[in-house]
Design a protein around this motif. Structure first.
Motif, PDB file in Angstrom:
ATOM      1  N   VAL A 231      50.081  87.840  47.092  1.00  0.00           N
ATOM      2  CA  VAL A 231      48.728  87.589  46.568  1.00  0.00           C
ATOM      3  C   VAL A 231      48.526  88.151  45.163  1.00  0.00           C
ATOM      4  CG1 VAL A 231      47.720  89.653  47.667  1.00  0.00           C
ATOM      5  CG2 VAL A 231      46.267  87.689  47.159  1.00  0.00           C
ATOM      6  N   GLU A 232      49.136  89.307  44.880  1.00  0.00           N
ATOM      7  CA  GLU A 232      48.908  89.963  43.581  1.00  0.00           C
ATOM      8  C   GLU A 232      49.438  89.143  42.410  1.00  0.00           C
ATOM      9  OE1 GLU A 232      50.393  91.354  46.207  1.00  0.00           O
ATOM     10  OE2 GLU A 232      49.402  93.248  46.729  1.00  0.00           O
ATOM     11  N   ALA A 314      51.713  91.888  35.746  1.00  0.00           N
ATOM     12  CA  ALA A 314      51.455  91.038  34.572  1.00  0.00           C
ATOM     13  C   ALA A 314      52.760  90.682  33.852  1.00  0.00           C
ATOM     14  CB  ALA A 314      50.488  91.739  33.615  1.00  0.00           C
ATOM     15  N   ILE A 315      53.714  91.610  33.848  1.00  0.00           N
ATOM     16  CA  ILE A 315      55.009  91.304  33.219  1.00  0.00           C
ATOM     17  C   ILE A 315      55.725  90.210  34.010  1.00  0.00           C
ATOM     18  CG2 ILE A 315      57.282  92.244  32.594  1.00  0.00           C
ATOM     19  CD1 ILE A 315      55.901  95.003  32.331  1.00  0.00           C
ATOM     20  N   GLN A 318      54.047  86.913  33.375  1.00  0.00           N
ATOM     21  CA  GLN A 318      54.393  86.404  32.050  1.00  0.00           C
ATOM     22  C   GLN A 318      55.802  85.811  32.069  1.00  0.00           C
ATOM     23  OE1 GLN A 318      56.690  88.240  29.734  1.00  0.00           O
ATOM     24  NE2 GLN A 318      56.510  86.460  28.383  1.00  0.00           N
ATOM     25  N   GLN A 319      56.734  86.490  32.752  1.00  0.00           N
ATOM     26  CA  GLN A 319      58.105  85.987  32.876  1.00  0.00           C
ATOM     27  C   GLN A 319      58.128  84.678  33.675  1.00  0.00           C
ATOM     28  OE1 GLN A 319      61.426  87.318  31.945  1.00  0.00           O
ATOM     29  NE2 GLN A 319      60.092  88.159  30.383  1.00  0.00           N
ATOM     30  N   ARG A 320      57.306  84.606  34.710  1.00  0.00           N
ATOM     31  CA  ARG A 320      57.253  83.391  35.521  1.00  0.00           C
ATOM     32  C   ARG A 320      56.776  82.206  34.690  1.00  0.00           C
ATOM     33  NH1 ARG A 320      52.984  83.942  39.882  1.00  0.00           N
ATOM     34  NH2 ARG A 320      51.583  83.497  38.160  1.00  0.00           N
ATOM     35  N   ARG A 321      55.686  82.439  33.931  1.00  0.00           N
ATOM     36  CA  ARG A 321      55.168  81.351  33.080  1.00  0.00           C
ATOM     37  C   ARG A 321      56.245  80.862  32.124  1.00  0.00           C
ATOM     38  NH1 ARG A 321      50.292  84.445  32.978  1.00  0.00           N
ATOM     39  NH2 ARG A 321      50.991  85.529  31.109  1.00  0.00           N
TER      40      ARG A 321
END
Ligand code: PLP
Length: 397
Positions: A231-232, A314-315, A318-321
């Protein structure tokens, strides 16, 4: 050794196939259980740092406050009394109600601590829920638990071990739940339905709108369990929110974990949100002392430092995006992922991909001839993965 002359099983609840020589047989249902395949550690490739992208773990250690707190726990000043050295905590059983953690979670999530059950991982809490609600009746008929498929591979194991029958409803082509088909799979024997958002191993979330529409079709006597292990990592504002879902439907339960975003997979701690009417029964099925004070302390400390947990998340987001957009740019279709992994629908090329990744020092998780799940890892691991994918599909990057 004294083995009875006739070592054949005496009744149909025991397995009818050979496999033991001592006359003691496992339950027949064990023949139906798929074995849980744990993600493999990455093999060694000379000169290359290897990365494990096969178990959806957090690539980062828990937040520093957790490490400090555990160190403190173990370094309590030694006393004169040799029976109480530092680390005394190890010889005492934990608080089996995990009251401190339930209170911390209650405050963090704005949920009544009495509605929370702590387990050895969320899998422990889920096992407790399933065995409370579904099993085999005295006449041998099995209760049914509807699950999306493919989804978390532990679901069939948990359901079948409880003596119930898993009813697997195939996902849609884009890796999302087929909620209409899941509703259509209801029978008078249905006791529980599993939902997984984001879905492991494909990645998409369920939306609030589709879950509300789904719940309108589900009878009040069927428990719908939403697994929110990831979920996070969600960014999609349309995604179902487990806390609202739990507050809204009496026949809703939620399971969550400290294994993924909090980076505490090894400590085995997770929880379920359960309606107060059901809770006393769920407590009956608890494994006493399922997890440790060490895990509980780590979980509490992580919750008290959520801002830092969110920075790590958040890191990963960002890596996933970045990884998904690079894949897209290469013309490679993957389901929209809201988790810390993505799915490659490779079908018969699955084993070939897994093998190739290993030669690149990357361990990824192949599922038979279906596809490959890749965990978002450290930046270097992701970059290497993308290079390897480009070579595998023979596309330029
Ligand atoms: C990893 C995972 C879990 C977490 O299991 P724990 O027992 O909490 O470690 C639960 N559900 C899904 C879908 C998962 O992928």
């Amino acid at each position: 050794m004294n083995v009875p002359e006739s070592s054949a099983p005496r009744d149909h609840h025991q397995a009818q196939q050979p496999g033991t020589t001592i006359g003691v047989y496992p339950r027949a249902v064990l023949n139906e259980l798929p074995a849980y395949v744990a993600g493999k550690p990455s093999g060694e490739v000379p000169g290359l740092r290897s990365y494990k992208l096969s178990s959806n773990e957090n690539p980062y250690a828990p937040v520093p406050a957790v490490i400090d707190k555990l160190a403190e726990l173990f370094s309590a000043a030694p006393t004169e009394d040799h029976e109480r050295p530092a680390g005394e905590i190890l010889n005492r059983y934990p608080d089996t109600m995990y009251t401190a953690l339930r209170q911390e979670l209650g405050a963090t999530l704005d949920v009544d601590p009495d509605d929370i059950v702590i387990g050895a991982g969320s899998l422990g809490a889920l096992t407790q829920l399933v065995s409370t609600l579904a099993g085999t009746s005295a006449d041998g008929t099995r209760d049914e638990v509807i699950i999306p498929w493919r989804s978390f591979e532990a679901y069939p194991i948990v359901v079948l071990s409880a003596g119930a029958q898993d009813i697997r409803v195939p996902l849609l082509a884009d890796g999302r739940h087929d909620l209409q088909a899941m509703a259509d799979a209801l029978t008078p024997a249905t006791r529980m339905i599993m939902l997984c958002s984001p879905n492991n191993p494909t990645g998409p979330v369920l939306t609030t709108a589709e879950v509300d529409e789904f719940m309108a079709k589900i009878p009040a006597d069927v428990l719908v369990v939403l697994d929110e292990a990831y979920v996070e990592f969600i960014e999609d504002p349309q995604a179902v929110n487990g806390l609202e879902f739990f507050a809204r439907y009496p026949n809703a339960a939620v399971v969550r974990t400290f294994s993924k975003a909090h980076g505490l997979a090894n400590l085995r701690i997770g929880y379920a949100l359960v309606h107060p009417d059901l809770m006393p029964h769920v407590r009956v099925m608890a494994t006493p002392f399922a997890t440790s004070t060490i895990a509980e302390t780590a979980a509490i400390t992580s919750l008290q430092n959520l801002d830092q947990v969110h920075k790590r998340v958040a890191i990963v987001q960002q890596q996933r995006r970045w990884v998904l957009s690079e894949l897209h740019a290469m013309g490679i279709q993957v389901p929209e992922s809201s988790a810390n992994f993505f799915w490659l629908d490779l079908r018969e090329r699955t084993p070939e991909f897994v093998q190739k990744a290993a030669t690149w020092g990357l361990s990824v998780r192949g599922f038979g001839q279906e596809g490959v799940r890749v965990t978002i890892g450290e930046a270097e691991a992701n970059e290497r993965l993308l290079q390897m994918v480009a070579e595998f599909f023979n596309v330029s990057r």
